[in-house]
Design a protein around this motif. Structure first.
Motif, PDB file in Angstrom:
ATOM      1  N   ALA A 261       9.209   6.061  11.230  1.00 51.43           N
ATOM      2  CA  ALA A 261       8.354   6.521  12.330  1.00 51.43           C
ATOM      3  C   ALA A 261       8.187   8.039  12.290  1.00 51.43           C
ATOM      4  O   ALA A 261       7.078   8.555  12.511  1.00 51.43           O
ATOM      5  CB  ALA A 261       8.941   6.079  13.665  1.00 51.43           C
ATOM      6  N   GLU A 262       9.259   8.773  12.002  1.00 49.09           N
ATOM      7  CA  GLU A 262       9.154  10.231  11.945  1.00 49.09           C
ATOM      8  C   GLU A 262       8.336  10.675  10.731  1.00 49.09           C
ATOM      9  O   GLU A 262       7.545  11.625  10.812  1.00 49.09           O
ATOM     10  CB  GLU A 262      10.540  10.865  11.918  1.00 49.09           C
ATOM     11  CG  GLU A 262      11.242  10.810  13.255  1.00 49.09           C
ATOM     12  CD  GLU A 262      12.278  11.912  13.423  1.00 49.09           C
ATOM     13  OE1 GLU A 262      12.183  12.937  12.716  1.00 49.09           O
ATOM     14  OE2 GLU A 262      13.172  11.725  14.249  1.00 49.09           O
TER      15      GLU A 262
ATOM     16  N   ARG B 254       8.226   0.261   4.345  1.00 50.69           N
ATOM     17  CA  ARG B 254       7.617   0.282   5.665  1.00 50.69           C
ATOM     18  C   ARG B 254       6.440   1.262   5.723  1.00 50.69           C
ATOM     19  O   ARG B 254       5.434   1.002   6.386  1.00 50.69           O
ATOM     20  CB  ARG B 254       8.672   0.621   6.723  1.00 50.69           C
ATOM     21  CG  ARG B 254       9.691  -0.493   6.929  1.00 50.69           C
ATOM     22  CD  ARG B 254      10.871  -0.052   7.788  1.00 50.69           C
ATOM     23  NE  ARG B 254      11.679  -1.186   8.210  1.00 50.69           N
ATOM     24  CZ  ARG B 254      12.625  -1.748   7.445  1.00 50.69           C
ATOM     25  NH1 ARG B 254      12.874  -1.270   6.236  1.00 50.69           N
ATOM     26  NH2 ARG B 254      13.326  -2.775   7.903  1.00 50.69           N
ATOM     27  N   LEU B 255       6.569   2.380   5.041  1.00 47.24           N
ATOM     28  CA  LEU B 255       5.481   3.360   5.010  1.00 47.24           C
ATOM     29  C   LEU B 255       4.239   2.778   4.338  1.00 47.24           C
ATOM     30  O   LEU B 255       3.113   2.940   4.831  1.00 47.24           O
ATOM     31  CB  LEU B 255       5.940   4.622   4.275  1.00 47.24           C
ATOM     32  CG  LEU B 255       6.994   5.457   5.009  1.00 47.24           C
ATOM     33  CD1 LEU B 255       7.651   6.432   4.044  1.00 47.24           C
ATOM     34  CD2 LEU B 255       6.368   6.208   6.184  1.00 47.24           C
ATOM     35  N   GLU B 256       4.441   2.092   3.224  1.00 50.89           N
ATOM     36  CA  GLU B 256       3.301   1.494   2.540  1.00 50.89           C
ATOM     37  C   GLU B 256       2.713   0.348   3.355  1.00 50.89           C
ATOM     38  O   GLU B 256       1.487   0.170   3.383  1.00 50.89           O
ATOM     39  CB  GLU B 256       3.712   1.018   1.147  1.00 50.89           C
ATOM     40  CG  GLU B 256       3.999   2.170   0.185  1.00 50.89           C
ATOM     41  CD  GLU B 256       4.065   1.751  -1.268  1.00 50.89           C
ATOM     42  OE1 GLU B 256       4.092   2.635  -2.125  1.00 50.89           O
ATOM     43  OE2 GLU B 256       4.090   0.517  -1.542  1.00 50.89           O
ATOM     44  N   ALA B 257       3.564  -0.413   4.030  1.00 48.93           N
ATOM     45  CA  ALA B 257       3.067  -1.501   4.876  1.00 48.93           C
ATOM     46  C   ALA B 257       2.216  -0.957   6.021  1.00 48.93           C
ATOM     47  O   ALA B 257       1.285  -1.638   6.494  1.00 48.93           O
ATOM     48  CB  ALA B 257       4.232  -2.315   5.430  1.00 48.93           C
ATOM     49  N   ALA B 258       2.517   0.278   6.449  1.00 45.69           N
ATOM     50  CA  ALA B 258       1.751   0.903   7.527  1.00 45.69           C
ATOM     51  C   ALA B 258       0.447   1.517   7.019  1.00 45.69           C
ATOM     52  O   ALA B 258      -0.331   2.061   7.811  1.00 45.69           O
ATOM     53  CB  ALA B 258       2.591   1.973   8.209  1.00 45.69           C
ATOM     54  N   GLY B 259       0.215   1.444   5.705  1.00 48.44           N
ATOM     55  CA  GLY B 259      -1.030   1.947   5.141  1.00 48.44           C
ATOM     56  C   GLY B 259      -0.981   3.378   4.654  1.00 48.44           C
ATOM     57  O   GLY B 259      -1.992   3.916   4.187  1.00 48.44           O
ATOM     58  N   ALA B 260       0.195   4.036   4.721  1.00 45.07           N
ATOM     59  CA  ALA B 260       0.314   5.418   4.256  1.00 45.07           C
ATOM     60  C   ALA B 260       0.252   5.445   2.732  1.00 45.07           C
ATOM     61  O   ALA B 260       1.050   4.779   2.070  1.00 45.07           O
ATOM     62  CB  ALA B 260       1.624   6.028   4.754  1.00 45.07           C
TER      63      ALA B 260
END
Length: 243
Positions: free
Chosen positions: A72-73, A100-106
């Motif tokens: 999140a940060e 998680r970052l890639e799953a969030a589209g980053a």
């Protein structure tokens, strides 16, 4: 309090290197790394709860609780090209955070650097029960970590043992999901040629977790080989593959 500690803030960084410490470690482990890199590279360390300036916060004993908070940060940061680098336990935390970052589209997290750990736990800890204090200390000492002399001081032992015990509980119980999606980011793996827990062949297994490029580098030394080789590791972390 924030997970992210900037060792050298950069107004408009060309690249950000985010470093994840080992079990029992703190953000200060990477404090001197900025001097090895170009001034355009912003070096950031992750500071886990329960240590250093976060000593009053509760320790976090599971990966499923720790990694989402760090993610999140990182998502709240300005989106510049970013490399995640984790050593030992930090390699697993960095990997889970990147999932998680890639799953969030980053898509600006371009590389994962994993050090001193394979994608699966060492055979010695497979199915391990909760370690006693003596077993925790013996494990840390066997790995030759920095400041192992703290166990000889009763006051320092009482301060650091709960932290190390918590982190060993977290990483002993962590298993990479068999159905985890493949990463899109590049992966670079580092290890020491005399690491008692991780072999060069073990870290080659990280090639299977990504559709991106993969590279591996073996250094002279044990589990904490990166202490004397900090400059070379830092430069390889941010270099193009094959450089």
């Amino acid at each position: 309090m924030s997970y992210l500690v900037r060792h050298r803030p950069v107004a408009a960084p060309a690249l950000r290197l985010v470093c994840f410490p080992h079990a029992g470690g703190g953000a200060a482990f990477f404090r001197d790394w900025p001097r090895h890199l170009d001034p355009s590279v912003e070096v950031v360390s992750v500071r886990y709860p329960g240590r250093e300036t976060r000593h009053a916060e509760p320790l976090i004993p599971t990966m499923d609780e720790l990694s989402p908070q760090i993610t999140a940060e990182l998502l709240a940061e300005a989106p510049v090209p970013t490399v995640l680098l984790g050593h030992s336990m930090g390699a697993a935390v960095a990997y889970e955070s990147l999932l998680r970052l890639e799953a969030a589209g980053a898509d600006h997290f371009t590389r994962l650097c994993v050090s001193g750990r394979g994608p699966t736990p060492p055979a010695a800890v497979a199915g391990i029960r909760t370690r006693t204090d003596e077993e925790v200390i013996a494990a840390v000492t066997a790995l030759g970590g920095p400041h192992v002399q703290i166990w000889e001081d009763p006051d320092l032992r009482g301060l650091f043992l709960p932290i190390v015990r918590n982190d060993f509980l977290l990483i002993d119980n962590y298993r990479r999901r068999r159905d985890a999606p493949l990463l899109r980011a590049e992966v670079t793996a580092f290890t020491g040629d005399r690491d008692p827990r991780v072999t060069p062949r073990d870290v080659e297994g990280w090639a299977a977790v990504t559709t991106g490029a993969f590279a591996a580098h073996v250094f002279e030394g044990g589990h904490f080989y990166l202490v004397p080789h900090a400059e070379r590791v830092a430069r390889l972390a941010v270099a193009r593959h094959g450089a």
